[in-house]
Write a protein that holds these residues in place. Structure first.
Motif, PDB file in Angstrom:
ATOM      1  N   LYS A 240       0.894  -1.326  -0.189  1.00 54.42           N
ATOM      2  CA  LYS A 240      -0.118  -0.002  -0.010  1.00 54.42           C
ATOM      3  C   LYS A 240       0.858   1.277   0.060  1.00 54.42           C
ATOM      4  O   LYS A 240       0.517   2.207  -0.539  1.00 54.42           O
ATOM      5  N   ARG A 241       2.023   1.153   0.492  1.00 54.92           N
ATOM      6  CA  ARG A 241       3.061   2.391   0.689  1.00 54.92           C
ATOM      7  C   ARG A 241       3.666   2.620  -0.847  1.00 54.92           C
ATOM      8  O   ARG A 241       4.429   3.527  -0.964  1.00 54.92           O
ATOM      9  N   GLY A 242       3.375   1.609  -1.500  1.00 52.27           N
ATOM     10  CA  GLY A 242       4.242   1.488  -2.865  1.00 52.27           C
ATOM     11  C   GLY A 242       5.340   0.933  -2.890  1.00 52.27           C
ATOM     12  O   GLY A 242       6.144   1.016  -3.907  1.00 52.27           O
ATOM     13  N   ALA A 243       5.838   0.231  -2.025  1.00 49.64           N
ATOM     14  CA  ALA A 243       7.161  -0.795  -2.300  1.00 49.64           C
ATOM     15  C   ALA A 243       6.716  -1.598  -3.328  1.00 49.64           C
ATOM     16  O   ALA A 243       5.710  -2.243  -3.276  1.00 49.64           O
ATOM     17  N   THR A 244       7.889  -2.037  -3.834  1.00 43.03           N
ATOM     18  CA  THR A 244       7.890  -3.114  -4.945  1.00 43.03           C
ATOM     19  C   THR A 244       7.858  -4.359  -4.382  1.00 43.03           C
ATOM     20  O   THR A 244       9.170  -4.508  -3.725  1.00 43.03           O
ATOM     21  N   ILE A 245       7.227  -5.439  -4.604  1.00 39.25           N
ATOM     22  CA  ILE A 245       7.338  -6.638  -4.136  1.00 39.25           C
ATOM     23  C   ILE A 245       7.476  -7.702  -5.239  1.00 39.25           C
ATOM     24  O   ILE A 245       6.594  -7.570  -6.138  1.00 39.25           O
ATOM     25  N   VAL A 246       8.275  -8.361  -4.962  1.00 38.21           N
ATOM     26  CA  VAL A 246       8.633  -9.479  -6.280  1.00 38.21           C
ATOM     27  C   VAL A 246       8.758 -10.953  -5.605  1.00 38.21           C
ATOM     28  O   VAL A 246       9.323 -11.137  -4.529  1.00 38.21           O
ATOM     29  N   ALA A 247       7.809 -11.784  -6.018  1.00 37.57           N
ATOM     30  CA  ALA A 247       7.833 -13.172  -5.621  1.00 37.57           C
ATOM     31  C   ALA A 247       8.884 -14.139  -6.231  1.00 37.57           C
ATOM     32  O   ALA A 247       8.321 -14.061  -7.631  1.00 37.57           O
ATOM     33  N   ILE A 248       9.653 -14.888  -5.756  1.00 42.01           N
ATOM     34  CA  ILE A 248      10.392 -15.623  -6.696  1.00 42.01           C
ATOM     35  C   ILE A 248      10.257 -17.109  -6.371  1.00 42.01           C
ATOM     36  O   ILE A 248      10.515 -17.441  -5.065  1.00 42.01           O
ATOM     37  N   ASN A 249       9.378 -17.715  -7.104  1.00 42.10           N
ATOM     38  CA  ASN A 249       8.791 -19.007  -6.695  1.00 42.10           C
ATOM     39  C   ASN A 249       8.198 -19.632  -7.922  1.00 42.10           C
ATOM     40  O   ASN A 249       7.563 -19.036  -8.552  1.00 42.10           O
ATOM     41  N   PRO A 250       8.470 -20.987  -7.959  1.00 40.31           N
ATOM     42  CA  PRO A 250       8.185 -21.767  -9.037  1.00 40.31           C
ATOM     43  C   PRO A 250       6.454 -21.705  -9.405  1.00 40.31           C
ATOM     44  O   PRO A 250       5.980 -21.683 -10.092  1.00 40.31           O
ATOM     45  N   LEU A 251       5.782 -21.355  -8.242  1.00 41.42           N
ATOM     46  CA  LEU A 251       4.459 -21.432  -8.152  1.00 41.42           C
ATOM     47  C   LEU A 251       4.115 -19.955  -8.118  1.00 41.42           C
ATOM     48  O   LEU A 251       4.546 -19.158  -7.244  1.00 41.42           O
ATOM     49  N   LYS A 252       2.794 -19.700  -8.410  1.00 39.63           N
ATOM     50  CA  LYS A 252       2.287 -18.439  -8.254  1.00 39.63           C
ATOM     51  C   LYS A 252       1.281 -18.510  -7.112  1.00 39.63           C
ATOM     52  O   LYS A 252       0.185 -18.480  -7.348  1.00 39.63           O
ATOM     53  N   GLU A 253       2.038 -18.634  -5.984  1.00 39.90           N
ATOM     54  CA  GLU A 253       0.930 -18.850  -4.786  1.00 39.90           C
ATOM     55  C   GLU A 253       0.028 -17.846  -4.401  1.00 39.90           C
ATOM     56  O   GLU A 253       0.166 -16.564  -4.513  1.00 39.90           O
ATOM     57  N   ARG A 254      -1.246 -17.985  -4.281  1.00 36.65           N
ATOM     58  CA  ARG A 254      -2.314 -17.169  -4.248  1.00 36.65           C
ATOM     59  C   ARG A 254      -2.007 -15.804  -3.322  1.00 36.65           C
ATOM     60  O   ARG A 254      -2.220 -15.048  -3.651  1.00 36.65           O
ATOM     61  N   GLY A 255      -1.457 -16.248  -2.241  1.00 33.42           N
ATOM     62  CA  GLY A 255      -1.103 -15.150  -1.119  1.00 33.42           C
ATOM     63  C   GLY A 255      -0.133 -14.260  -1.550  1.00 33.42           C
ATOM     64  O   GLY A 255      -0.096 -13.183  -0.868  1.00 33.42           O
ATOM     65  N   LEU A 256       0.635 -14.675  -2.610  1.00 27.12           N
ATOM     66  CA  LEU A 256       1.716 -13.702  -2.908  1.00 27.12           C
ATOM     67  C   LEU A 256       1.030 -12.664  -4.118  1.00 27.12           C
ATOM     68  O   LEU A 256       1.734 -11.858  -4.355  1.00 27.12           O
ATOM     69  N   GLU A 257      -0.088 -13.049  -4.451  1.00 29.63           N
ATOM     70  CA  GLU A 257      -0.754 -12.113  -5.460  1.00 29.63           C
ATOM     71  C   GLU A 257      -1.567 -11.245  -4.755  1.00 29.63           C
ATOM     72  O   GLU A 257      -1.476  -9.894  -5.173  1.00 29.63           O
TER      73      GLU A 257
END
Ligand SMILES: Nc1nc2c(c(=O)[nH]1)N[C@H]1C(S)=C(S)[C@@H](COP(=O)(O)OP(=O)(O)OC[C@H]3O[C@@H](n4cnc5c(=O)[nH]c(N)nc54)[C@H](O)[C@@H]3O)O[C@H]1N2
Ligand SMILES: Nc1nc2c(c(=O)[nH]1)N[C@H]1C(S)=C(S)[C@@H](COP(=O)(O)OP(=O)(O)OC[C@H]3O[C@@H](n4cnc5c(=O)[nH]c(N)nc54)[C@H](O)[C@@H]3O)O[C@H]1N2
Ligand SMILES: [Mo]
Length: 778
Positions: A240-257
């Motif tokens: 919400k503050r505008g930080a860039t979040i990158v998930a590095i994971n073979p799966l697109k885990e729902r909670g990371l979306e």
């Protein structure tokens, strides 16, 4: 089987968290019969200054003073412990061990809390009651009958408090061994082994406040919506503050979306949610080392270009000059690294590596977090060292809003190691222990978890004592682990609930019921608090509030003290330690800990702060406790000859790499239910996630049943039969399934270089259409 309704596979399109989480919390409270006023009071005391530390995970709390922080994982853990169900003597009288072995892991724990000490009776094949003093004498007799103290192994699971763990290691060392297999050997050991080589301390460098200050977050190999839900609050704020979040994971885990915060009235009422990651990078299993090396190479290239153009430097040259060692060699290796191996071994395109690098070099304050996706691989130590090196390139360690954040599992796994549960203790620590307690400590290293199973198999270990956990199911190579446990003269489990480790027992066997953290722990010196250290090195005190599950339950600390007293009164190694005196009042144990570790100065006084205290992490202060006195850059080649590579040479593309992870409804080997909601799996656990093109290549179909066979070269057949194929968004060549059902596939000899962590996320396997095809599930 669990009463979880019909088995089905159904894509989950909602955000993680939200009302779905609340519903499941309610279901769990009802299932454990704790949904009355008392049950709720229990939950509201979680992570409060005068309440108990949540046994759910090691993620920290803001000051321990926030209003009740809602967390599905925490609620499940607390409900499972505060359950009204009981395992009585009558229960054991009704079931032989052979009968209980037929029950599922879910059913075993679902019988509820253990209520009395039990001893195995071979004649009836049943557990029968034993009085506590006789139980302690039986242990003492076995331990004192061993010709060598190294023939006993002392396992610790990461819920044990600092007090219980410290007393345990003191007893075991005065007894004469460093055989401390522990759950962290299977978990973050590569972090604890890797980071000291680069930054000097095997712990994270950030505090929660840094999450308010970072502008970039890299989340490597973890699934926080399931395993660390309280971390989602921090990620949501950062996003919400505008930080860039990158998930590095073979799966697109729902909670990371997407995540809907149950704490946010607005999101709950409007059914809103917050986007978490703005970028996903999907490496192949075990591809992170190559990927990180790619980012390092590009960062150095960009800096080279900046130098040539006379532009602003990309590297933090001042940090590198002042604080690091080995940069030139490291940079030369990165420059010389070919792209072919980076791309081929990471499974990430050059374009994605470029995007990731651009995010990295734009970040002014970057945090990198990681979980089991990085640690449970053969080259885990190298991966974590390179990740810390990547962060060092731009000075992202020891500065506000930036740093390393390994996300630990069990709520006190970090603390247990801090207070001496370590099979490889340093001489400095042993010197101090000897000085304070006046005895001779063993100097040679002891068995870790893998070593413990091997020692049992080879007849070198004959007594196993477990302070919590479920050793038989958590360890690799299940049938061999079972053989190992069964070869012991004595197995002892200090435990809250029935699990399979109690059934896979030695000639003699004890089940010793203990208090959970939610329960009042009354000793001669009054109600006792215990202390734990979270993933960010904060130490705080925890007081139980519930009545003990049974009058016969003893605290872990008291059980340890009594075992020590019974055993050591027959032995002679230095000064007699007043074990029972320590267990009367745990502040005496904390005073003893303070004498051994400077970092625990004023321990008893400092835990009276509502938020506890920070232990201090040198690398956070840019003090480098390494051999060079600097933060070290370390060269790691991309591994091109792993067991996976070798197996693929033989079997070609049919060779698949299997990862074993947690479902949403489990806590390690404790199965709460049969759903993995965010991945769309309901009412079942024996599934395998597979890429659509791999299905076609293998001539298999979604909904078919397969048997899984490991590829290893020791002639032992490792198989797990009867898994449903589920077409899934997962990189080619990779499979996903759940632990512990797949543990029979993990070879005991397959572990991380240097750290010996089982490679639970990279098992070379082949799939075969199963002889039995069950009805297709929708
Ligand atoms: N509810 C619940 N909470 C828990 C636990 C639990 O069982 N249940 N267990 C506790 C414990 S002891 C621990 S250690 C933690 C574990 O928490 P996590 O570290 O989240 O562990 P896993 O569930 O094994 O998930 C591993 C994640 O890594 C990804 N992954 C797998 N292989 C790779 C890889 O090669 N590279 C990358 N980049 N990603 C990969 C998987 O897709 C998955 O998202 O959780 C703790 N909290
Ligand atoms: N294939 C595969 N294997 C893995 C993993 C994986 O990802 N894949 N993950 C590994 C990891 S990260 C870990 S940490 C290990 C976990 O290994 P363990 O820590 O050994 O296993 P748990 O399932 O957490 O232990 C559960 C048991 O602990 C007992 N217990 C619960 N609370 C308490 C308490 O307060 N006190 C005491 N004394 N006992 C208690 C209960 O009897 C319960 O049955 O498994 C490892 N094994
Ligand atoms: Mo763990």
């Amino acid at each position: 089987m669990a009463k979880a309704g019909k088995a089905k596979i159904e894509t989950y399109n909602n955000p993680a968290g939200g009302w779905g989480a609340l519903k499941y919390v309610a279901l769990n409270l009802v299932k454990e019969h704790v949904a009355d006023g008392k049950g709720l009071r229990t939950l509201l005391s979680q992570n409060q200054p005068d309440g108990f530390d949540c046994p759910g995970c090691a993620w920290p709390d803001r000051e321990h003073t926030s209003t009740f922080e809602f967390c599905e994982n925490g609620v499940k853990a607390v409900a499972a412990e505060a359950t009204k169900k009981r395992v009585t003597n009558d229960f054991f009288a009704r079931h032989t061990v052979a009968e209980l072995m037929q029950q599922s892991d879910y059913e075993l724990e679902d019988h509820g809390r253990l209520t009395a000490p039990m001893v195995y009776d071979a004649v009836s094949d049943k557990y029968v009651p034993i009085a506590w003093p006789q139980a302690f004498e039986l242990i003492a007799r076995h331990l004192n009958a061993l010709p060598d103290p190294d023939m006993a192994d002392f396992y610790v699971s990461g819920r044990a408090s600092n007090e219980a763990a410290f007393l345990f290691q003191l007893f075991v060392r005065q007894y004469g061994t460093n055989n401390f297999p522990d759950c962290s050997n299977m978990c973050h050991e590569p972090t604890s082994v890797g980071l000291p080589g680069t930054v000097g301390v095997g712990k994270g460098t950030v505090l929660l406040d840094d999450f308010d200050l970072c502008d970039t977050l890299f989340l490597f190999g973890q699934n926080p919506a399931t395993n660390h839900p309280r971390m989602m609050g921090e990620l949501r704020h950062a996003s919400k503050r505008g930080a860039t979040i990158v998930a590095i994971n073979p799966l697109k885990e729902r909670g990371l979306e997407r995540f809907a915060d149950p704490q946010s009235k607005m999101e709950m009422l409007t059914m809103g949610s917050t986007q978490i990651s703005s970028m996903f990078i999907h490496p192949t299993l075990g591809g992170d080392l190559a990927l990180i090396k790619g980012v390092i190479k590009r960062t150095i290239e960009l800096d080279d270009e900046a130098v040539a153009a006379g532009a602003e430097r990309v590297l933090d040259v001042q940090f590198i000059a002042e604080h690091t060692s080995g940069f030139e060699e490291f940079a030369a290796d990165a420059r010389a690294q070919n792209w072919e191996d980076i791309i081929g071994e990471s499974g990430v395109s050059r374009a994605d590596i470029e995007k990731l690098t651009q995010v990295y070099v734009r970040g002014k304050a970057v945090i990198a977090t990681w979980g089991m996706g990085l640690t449970q691989h053969k080259h885990a130590v190298g991966t974590i060292q390179l990740l810390s090196n990547m962060m060092m390139l731009r000075g992202n360690i020891g500065r506000p809003g930036a740093g390393l954040c390994p996300v630990r599992g069990h709520s006190n796994v970090q603390g247990d190691r801090t207070v001496g549960i370590d099979e490889k203790p340093t001489d400095a620590f042993l010197d101090r222990l000897e000085q304070v307690f006046e005895f001779k400590a063993p100097r040679h290293h002891g068995n870790d978890t893998v070593g413990s199973v091997m020692a049992m198999l080879e007849g070198r270990t004959k007594v196993f004592i477990g302070l919590g956990g479920n050793f038989a199911m958590a360890t690799p190579d299940t049938p061999r682990t079972f053989d190992a446990m069964r070869s012991c003269n004595l197995t002892v489990h200090i435990t809250t609930k029935l699990n399979r480790s109690h059934l896979v027992h030695g000639k003699d066997a004890l089940i010793l019921p203990t208090l959970g953290r939610t329960e009042i722990d009354r000793q001669a010196g009054g109600a006792q608090g215990v202390t734990v250290e979270d993933s960010m090195s904060m130490v705080h005190v925890s007081y139980g509030i519930n009545k003990p599950a049974s009058e016969l339950c003893m605290s872990e600390t008291a059980i340890v003290a009594h075992i020590a007293e019974a055993t050591m009164k027959h032995r002679n190694n230095g000064k007699k330690i007043e074990w029972l005196w320590y267990a009367e009042d745990y502040s005496r144990i904390r005073d003893a800990i303070e004498k051994v570790y400077d970092s625990f100065k004023d321990y008893n006084q400092r835990i009276t702060n509502p938020g506890g205290f920070h232990l201090g992490v040198a690398s956070r202060e840019r003090v480098w406790k390494t051999d060079t006195g600097k933060a070290n850059f370390v060269v790691h080649a991309i591994p091109l000859d792993t067991p996976i590579h070798r197996a693929r040479k033989i079997h070609g593309d049919k060779l698949m790499t299997l990862m074993t992870t947690r479902s949403h409804d489990q806590y390690n080997t404790t199965i709460y239910g049969m759903d993995d909601r965010y991945r769309g799996v309901f009412g079942q656990r024996r599934v395998i996630f597979i890429n659509k093109q791999d299905l076609e290549m293998l001539g298999l179909k979604d909904g078919e049943w397969v048997d899984v066979v490991s590829v290893w070269d020791d002639g032992i057949e490792r198989r797990a039969d009867g898994f449903l194929l589920v077409e899934y968004d997962i990189p080619r060549g990779c499979l996903g399934s759940y632990y512990p059902e797949t543990n029979p596939l993990v070879p005991l000899e397959s572990f991380a270089d240097k750290a010996r962590t089982p490679t639970s996320k990279s098992i070379p396997v082949l799939l075969h259409r199963a002889a039995v095809q069950h009805a297709k599930v929708a």
